[in-house]
Design a protein around this motif. Sequence first.
Motif, PDB file in Angstrom:
ATOM      1  N   LEU A   1      33.664  47.687  -6.949  1.00 35.02           N
ATOM      2  CA  LEU A   1      33.497  46.423  -6.251  1.00 35.02           C
ATOM      3  C   LEU A   1      34.761  46.068  -5.481  1.00 35.02           C
ATOM      4  N   ASP A   2      34.611  45.668  -4.254  1.00 33.86           N
ATOM      5  CA  ASP A   2      35.753  45.212  -3.459  1.00 33.86           C
ATOM      6  C   ASP A   2      35.976  43.739  -3.805  1.00 33.86           C
ATOM      7  N   LEU A   3      36.819  43.481  -4.800  1.00 37.68           N
ATOM      8  CA  LEU A   3      36.988  42.129  -5.334  1.00 37.68           C
ATOM      9  C   LEU A   3      38.023  41.295  -4.581  1.00 37.68           C
ATOM     10  N   GLU A   4      38.843  41.937  -3.749  1.00 37.66           N
ATOM     11  CA  GLU A   4      39.935  41.226  -3.087  1.00 37.66           C
ATOM     12  C   GLU A   4      39.415  40.226  -2.053  1.00 37.66           C
ATOM     13  N   LEU A   5      40.021  39.050  -2.031  1.00 38.92           N
ATOM     14  CA  LEU A   5      39.714  38.025  -1.027  1.00 38.92           C
ATOM     15  C   LEU A   5      40.821  38.035   0.018  1.00 38.92           C
ATOM     16  N   ARG A   6      40.427  38.189   1.301  1.00 38.17           N
ATOM     17  CA  ARG A   6      41.398  38.401   2.372  1.00 38.17           C
ATOM     18  C   ARG A   6      41.467  37.222   3.327  1.00 38.17           C
ATOM     19  N   GLU A   7      42.435  37.291   4.230  1.00 40.71           N
ATOM     20  CA  GLU A   7      42.649  36.230   5.212  1.00 40.71           C
ATOM     21  C   GLU A   7      41.478  36.130   6.180  1.00 40.71           C
ATOM     22  N   GLY A   8      40.991  37.270   6.633  1.00 34.12           N
ATOM     23  CA  GLY A   8      39.879  37.289   7.585  1.00 34.12           C
ATOM     24  C   GLY A   8      38.545  37.543   6.900  1.00 34.12           C
ATOM     25  N   GLY A   9      37.469  37.069   7.546  1.00 35.16           N
ATOM     26  CA  GLY A   9      36.133  37.288   7.003  1.00 35.16           C
ATOM     27  C   GLY A   9      35.615  38.684   7.288  1.00 35.16           C
ATOM     28  N   GLU A  10      34.503  39.032   6.678  1.00 36.68           N
ATOM     29  CA  GLU A  10      33.904  40.354   6.846  1.00 36.68           C
ATOM     30  C   GLU A  10      32.565  40.240   7.562  1.00 36.68           C
ATOM     31  N   ALA A  11      32.127  41.340   8.113  1.00 37.62           N
ATOM     32  CA  ALA A  11      30.848  41.382   8.814  1.00 37.62           C
ATOM     33  C   ALA A  11      29.700  41.148   7.841  1.00 37.62           C
ATOM     34  N   ASP A  12      28.601  40.622   8.378  1.00 33.45           N
ATOM     35  CA  ASP A  12      27.423  40.371   7.545  1.00 33.45           C
ATOM     36  C   ASP A  12      26.944  41.625   6.836  1.00 33.45           C
ATOM     37  N   SER A  13      27.052  42.771   7.504  1.00 33.38           N
ATOM     38  CA  SER A  13      26.591  44.021   6.883  1.00 33.38           C
ATOM     39  C   SER A  13      27.350  44.295   5.587  1.00 33.38           C
ATOM     40  N   LYS A  14      28.656  43.999   5.587  1.00 32.56           N
ATOM     41  CA  LYS A  14      29.450  44.191   4.373  1.00 32.56           C
ATOM     42  C   LYS A  14      29.083  43.162   3.306  1.00 32.56           C
ATOM     43  N   ILE A  15      28.860  41.929   3.738  1.00 35.70           N
ATOM     44  CA  ILE A  15      28.498  40.874   2.787  1.00 35.70           C
ATOM     45  C   ILE A  15      27.164  41.200   2.119  1.00 35.70           C
ATOM     46  N   LEU A  16      26.231  41.717   2.886  1.00 39.52           N
ATOM     47  CA  LEU A  16      24.932  42.095   2.319  1.00 39.52           C
ATOM     48  C   LEU A  16      25.089  43.241   1.319  1.00 39.52           C
ATOM     49  N   GLN A  17      26.029  44.148   1.591  1.00 38.31           N
ATOM     50  CA  GLN A  17      26.270  45.237   0.642  1.00 38.31           C
ATOM     51  C   GLN A  17      26.894  44.697  -0.640  1.00 38.31           C
ATOM     52  N   HIS A  18      27.766  43.683  -0.511  1.00 44.00           N
ATOM     53  CA  HIS A  18      28.315  43.040  -1.714  1.00 44.00           C
ATOM     54  C   HIS A  18      27.181  42.439  -2.548  1.00 44.00           C
ATOM     55  N   CYS A  19      26.190  41.872  -1.872  1.00 45.77           N
ATOM     56  CA  CYS A  19      25.036  41.311  -2.589  1.00 45.77           C
ATOM     57  C   CYS A  19      24.301  42.405  -3.351  1.00 45.77           C
ATOM     58  N   ARG A  20      24.069  43.525  -2.685  1.00 42.41           N
ATOM     59  CA  ARG A  20      23.375  44.652  -3.341  1.00 42.41           C
ATOM     60  C   ARG A  20      24.168  45.146  -4.548  1.00 42.41           C
ATOM     61  N   ASP A  21      25.474  45.268  -4.383  1.00 43.18           N
ATOM     62  CA  ASP A  21      26.317  45.763  -5.474  1.00 43.18           C
ATOM     63  C   ASP A  21      26.322  44.795  -6.654  1.00 43.18           C
ATOM     64  N   ALA A  22      26.395  43.491  -6.351  1.00 46.08           N
ATOM     65  CA  ALA A  22      26.389  42.488  -7.426  1.00 46.08           C
ATOM     66  C   ALA A  22      25.115  42.582  -8.244  1.00 46.08           C
ATOM     67  N   ILE A  23      23.994  42.776  -7.570  1.00 42.64           N
ATOM     68  CA  ILE A  23      22.712  42.901  -8.269  1.00 42.64           C
ATOM     69  C   ILE A  23      22.652  44.225  -9.034  1.00 42.64           C
ATOM     70  N   ARG A  24      23.055  45.292  -8.387  1.00 37.39           N
ATOM     71  CA  ARG A  24      22.941  46.625  -9.001  1.00 37.39           C
ATOM     72  C   ARG A  24      23.704  46.717 -10.318  1.00 37.39           C
ATOM     73  N   TYR A  25      24.919  46.195 -10.341  1.00 36.04           N
ATOM     74  CA  TYR A  25      25.761  46.369 -11.523  1.00 36.04           C
ATOM     75  C   TYR A  25      25.678  45.208 -12.507  1.00 36.04           C
ATOM     76  N   SER A  26      24.820  44.250 -12.232  1.00 40.05           N
ATOM     77  CA  SER A  26      24.581  43.174 -13.197  1.00 40.05           C
ATOM     78  C   SER A  26      23.491  43.582 -14.182  1.00 40.05           C
ATOM     79  N   VAL A  27      23.538  42.977 -15.363  1.00 37.70           N
ATOM     80  CA  VAL A  27      22.477  43.210 -16.351  1.00 37.70           C
ATOM     81  C   VAL A  27      21.204  42.509 -15.874  1.00 37.70           C
TER      82      VAL A  27
END
Length: 531
Positions: free
Chosen positions: A93-119
């Motif tokens: 998981l890319d947990l770091e919070l940065r100065e600049g925002g990320e593209a929607d495509s990356k944010i959607l992948q974070h959503c998929r990862d959060a769901i995938r690795y959650s119980v």
Amino acid sequence: MDGHNAAAMNGHVKEEKASESQSPEVNPGRPDKCSPVVIDGVTLNGPALDLGAAENFLHQAMDIVMKDAVGKATDVREKVCEWRSPEQLKELLDLELREGGEADSKILQHCRDAIRYSVKTTHPRFFNQLYGGLDPYSLVGSFITEAMKPSLYTYEVSPVFTLMEEAVLAKMMDMIGWEEGGDGLFNPGGSVSNMYAMNVARYHHCPDVKELGLSAMPRLVMFTSQECHYSVSKAAAFLGIGTKNVYVVLSDKRGKMIPSALEEQIKAAKNEGAVPFMVNATAGTTVLGAFDPIEEIADICDRHNLWLHVDACWGGAALMSRKHKHLLKGIHRANSVAWNPHKMLMACLQCCAFMVRGKTGLLQHCHSAQASYLFQQDKFYDVSYDTGDKSIQCSRKPDAFKFWLMWKALGTSELEHRVDRAFSMARYLVQEIKKREGFRLLMEPEYANVCFWYIPPSLRSMPDSPDFWQKVHTVAPTVKERMMKKGSMMVGYQPHGDKVNFFRMIIISPQVSRADMDFVLDEIHSLGKDL
């Protein structure tokens, strides 16, 4: 900001800048509506959010939610969990919070990862906690309340949800049997409900505590069983009562408080010069699913003028069943009750009610701070609907709506069937445990908690002895590790009193079938037969 959102926002900013370079005709008598307003270098003419882009992102995200968090998570063919160690998960998981925002495509992948690795707690083979399964109506209620962002302190900002909470609480109190009605609220967790109970009971016994604090109080003590939820001792510590002033009453072999032991403890406390003020009875203990004898405890509370609180967070659902509500016989005599519809009734987390018998205004008197910016008494509507001052919170989520919508959709009869089916499924599992070699029941269950040991083939010829039980103690943790790493199911285990580690199955979800019960026993044997 970059990616889709950045592009959309940049387009919006460019449009504002273009308007600055134009020279439209201006009425000298009025300021030009198109003239830029800039404060501290920030242009304020238009909104700073592209709502079209936001809506597009929401549609894409909801597609992921429906596919992965609802569809796959409830599919018995999918894994209950994708186990990773904390170190592995930090790498994935890319947990770091940065100065600049990320593209929607990356944010959607974070959503998929959060769901995938959650119980997947809505999975049919998740039996680990006192909640599970998915109710679609309650889920929609959660979506709506998150989208609307209401806060339940005043009628003016939350009119619909204020009335819905009132209606749900009234129906729950009717189920308890309070003919005179009562008062209540939904709050974040059964632990908080038990804290409310302790605070209200103390205020009822010593009203001066609100203004004068603990220095003006005698040594107050309360009583609870050894099987009670740990939130009772936490509440005593938090409220300044002190954990040593929580007298622990013996329970019988089935986990029920022994009334005679309670009476002895009360008399002993009085002889010590302490002042008893409250008894906490449990309806559905966490491990064994035991129900304290409320009727007998109520008799004792009446004799000693003590507040009776019933922690029915887990067992309250039995009140919905004509067949099983006898387990809570006498609950109508309680002064307060905690009941969590997010447990067996399957409302989305969190959904926890705390209720006080009678129209005494006790919650208001105990907790009111009369904030003038919220609870003005000269409003244009009936301010009795401004319920926030009886809560210890300011912002408060409308959790009752999740239960209200589900109850509306299913009706009381279907909720009753849901409870009865969970009892029946537990009975089926017990029957199968008794039939199978290598499985040993801890006790006949009273509720939906089924507790048992698995004895591997290598230990089955050993006589019961300290050495035997020490070996059995290591079985459940190993099987649990294997099931989680495989992702096949989740079942809890624990030691309890003098009993070594055993499995505790919690059966709730109507998605669960007889085949799932058979699978659990087969899988435990498959994972543990070599031990």
